[in-house]
Design an enzyme around this catalytic site. Structure first.
Site, PDB file in Angstrom:
ATOM      1  N   ARG A  29       0.838  -1.213   0.000  1.00  0.00           N
ATOM      2  CA  ARG A  29       0.000   0.000   0.000  1.00  0.00           C
ATOM      3  C   ARG A  29       0.869   1.259   0.000  1.00  0.00           C
ATOM      4  O   ARG A  29       0.516   2.265  -0.613  1.00  0.00           O
ATOM      5  CB  ARG A  29      -0.944  -0.018   1.207  1.00  0.00           C
ATOM      6  CG  ARG A  29      -1.968  -1.153   1.105  1.00  0.00           C
ATOM      7  CD  ARG A  29      -2.977  -1.092   2.214  1.00  0.00           C
ATOM      8  NE  ARG A  29      -3.763   0.131   2.139  1.00  0.00           N
ATOM      9  CZ  ARG A  29      -4.411   0.650   3.179  1.00  0.00           C
ATOM     10  NH1 ARG A  29      -4.382   0.049   4.350  1.00  0.00           N
ATOM     11  NH2 ARG A  29      -5.101   1.757   3.046  1.00  0.00           N
ATOM     12  N   HIS A  34      -6.571   7.440  11.649  1.00  0.00           N
ATOM     13  CA  HIS A  34      -6.181   6.031  11.526  1.00  0.00           C
ATOM     14  C   HIS A  34      -4.688   5.880  11.211  1.00  0.00           C
ATOM     15  O   HIS A  34      -4.259   4.847  10.710  1.00  0.00           O
ATOM     16  CB  HIS A  34      -7.017   5.322  10.447  1.00  0.00           C
ATOM     17  CG  HIS A  34      -8.447   5.102  10.860  1.00  0.00           C
ATOM     18  ND1 HIS A  34      -9.435   4.693   9.998  1.00  0.00           N
ATOM     19  CD2 HIS A  34      -9.053   5.225  12.076  1.00  0.00           C
ATOM     20  CE1 HIS A  34     -10.589   4.588  10.651  1.00  0.00           C
ATOM     21  NE2 HIS A  34     -10.387   4.913  11.904  1.00  0.00           N
ATOM     22  N   CYS A  89       7.126   2.446  17.260  1.00  0.00           N
ATOM     23  CA  CYS A  89       7.706   1.374  18.075  1.00  0.00           C
ATOM     24  C   CYS A  89       6.630   0.835  19.011  1.00  0.00           C
ATOM     25  O   CYS A  89       6.071   1.585  19.809  1.00  0.00           O
ATOM     26  CB  CYS A  89       8.888   1.902  18.885  1.00  0.00           C
ATOM     27  SG  CYS A  89       9.538   0.646  20.009  1.00  0.00           S
ATOM     28  N   GLY A 129     -16.712  10.459   0.915  1.00  0.00           N
ATOM     29  CA  GLY A 129     -16.112   9.192   0.488  1.00  0.00           C
ATOM     30  C   GLY A 129     -15.902   8.186   1.594  1.00  0.00           C
ATOM     31  O   GLY A 129     -14.885   7.495   1.613  1.00  0.00           O
ATOM     32  N   ASN A 182     -20.842  11.381  -1.378  1.00  0.00           N
ATOM     33  CA  ASN A 182     -20.414   9.999  -1.574  1.00  0.00           C
ATOM     34  C   ASN A 182     -20.926   9.499  -2.916  1.00  0.00           C
ATOM     35  O   ASN A 182     -21.868  10.060  -3.486  1.00  0.00           O
ATOM     36  CB  ASN A 182     -20.966   9.122  -0.436  1.00  0.00           C
ATOM     37  CG  ASN A 182     -20.052   7.968  -0.085  1.00  0.00           C
ATOM     38  OD1 ASN A 182     -18.834   8.128  -0.028  1.00  0.00           O
ATOM     39  ND2 ASN A 182     -20.623   6.800   0.141  1.00  0.00           N
TER      40      ASN A 182
END
Ligand code: OAD
Length: 231
Positions: A56, A106, A114, A172, A198
């Site tokens: 990704r 997110h 870490c 979206g 959307n």
């Protein structure tokens, strides 16, 4: 001038070539969430998880911001009040499109974290199992992304913004993942006008004051021109 809070999801980056999660053929049709997006999955098979995010990261690095990202940056620059962008996306296309102060609830593919001491540093293009933390030297580097079962970042700051919002827009996003899916209710309680942009009505579409359907590269620039011209 009131405060505008914008929540974005994978749909805003779809026309930049980045796959969404729940559309047909989306990421969650190709990978099991439990395997690649949970702390337990990472403990079981860190190589698989790194492979998923490495792929990704490579894809996101090639992607270019689209007209919707650029229109949001224009809104931030030209609107006389504060415009806060909260994104569920781990790509950096808002920033590449010129936006500032983007809250990545997110996390981000650009970061490494870490798991032992919480130190953060820029992720290399390819992360590997056992990579050590530059601060504490533990071999516990992981992508700085939020997995299912973990608390999204900066929730206090986001709720403070929602409490002051006069306009809230969700762009979206399918409205299937909490807490982001409940931001519309927080904004409603603050008396904000709420808008969904959307491709198709999201799970929570009925809760918005206004729903604008279509591809983000068409609907978002048009909606933003309208906002800026209304002043
Ligand atoms: P989803 O894949 O669930 O939803 C994407 C939404 O974008 C859908 O409602 C589509 O209809 C819409 N869409 C697709 N193409 C579009 C376009 N060109 N213009 C406008 N809308 C379009 O993605 P998210 O809602 O972002 O979390 O998913 C939320 C979270 O679930 C993600 O951050 C991720 C995922 O699991 C984690 O990994 C923790």
């Amino acid at each position: 001038m009131g405060k505008i809070v914008i929540l974005t999801g994978a749909g805003i980056s779809a026309e930049s070539g980045l796959g969404t999660f729940r559309d047909e053929g989306g990421l969650w049709a190709q990978h099991r969430v439990e395997d690649v997006a949970t702390p337990e999955g990472f403990s079981r098979n860190p190589a698989l998880v790194h492979d998923f995010y490495n792929a990704r990261r490579v894809q996101a690095a090639k992607a270019k911001p689209n007209a919707a990202h650029e229109a949001l940056a224009r809104l931030q620059k030209n609107y006389p009040g504060e415009v806060v962008i909260v994104t569920q996306n781990v790509d950096s296309l808002h920033e590449a499109g010129g936006a500032s102060n983007v809250i990545h609830m997110h996390g981000t593919l650009a970061g490494a974290l870490c798991a032992a001491c919480d130190h953060r540093w820029p992720a290399p293009p390819q992360m590997a199992v056992g990579e050590t933390c530059p601060a504490c030297a533990a071999p516990t580097a992981r992508p700085d992304v939020v997995w299912f079962g973990e608390m999204p970042y900066q929730m206090d700051v986001i709720y403070d913004h929602l409490a002051e919002a006069t306009l809230f827009a969700a762009i979206g996003t399918s409205g299937q993942v909490y807490p982001a899916a409940a931001f519309v209710y927080e904004a409603m309680q603050s008396g904000a006008h709420t808008v969904e942009l959307n491709l198709e009505p999201s799970t929570g579409a009925a809760s918005f004051d206004e729903v604008i359907l279509g591809p983000a590269t068409e609907t978002v620039p048009r909606w933003i021109e309208g906002l800026l011209n209304r002043r």
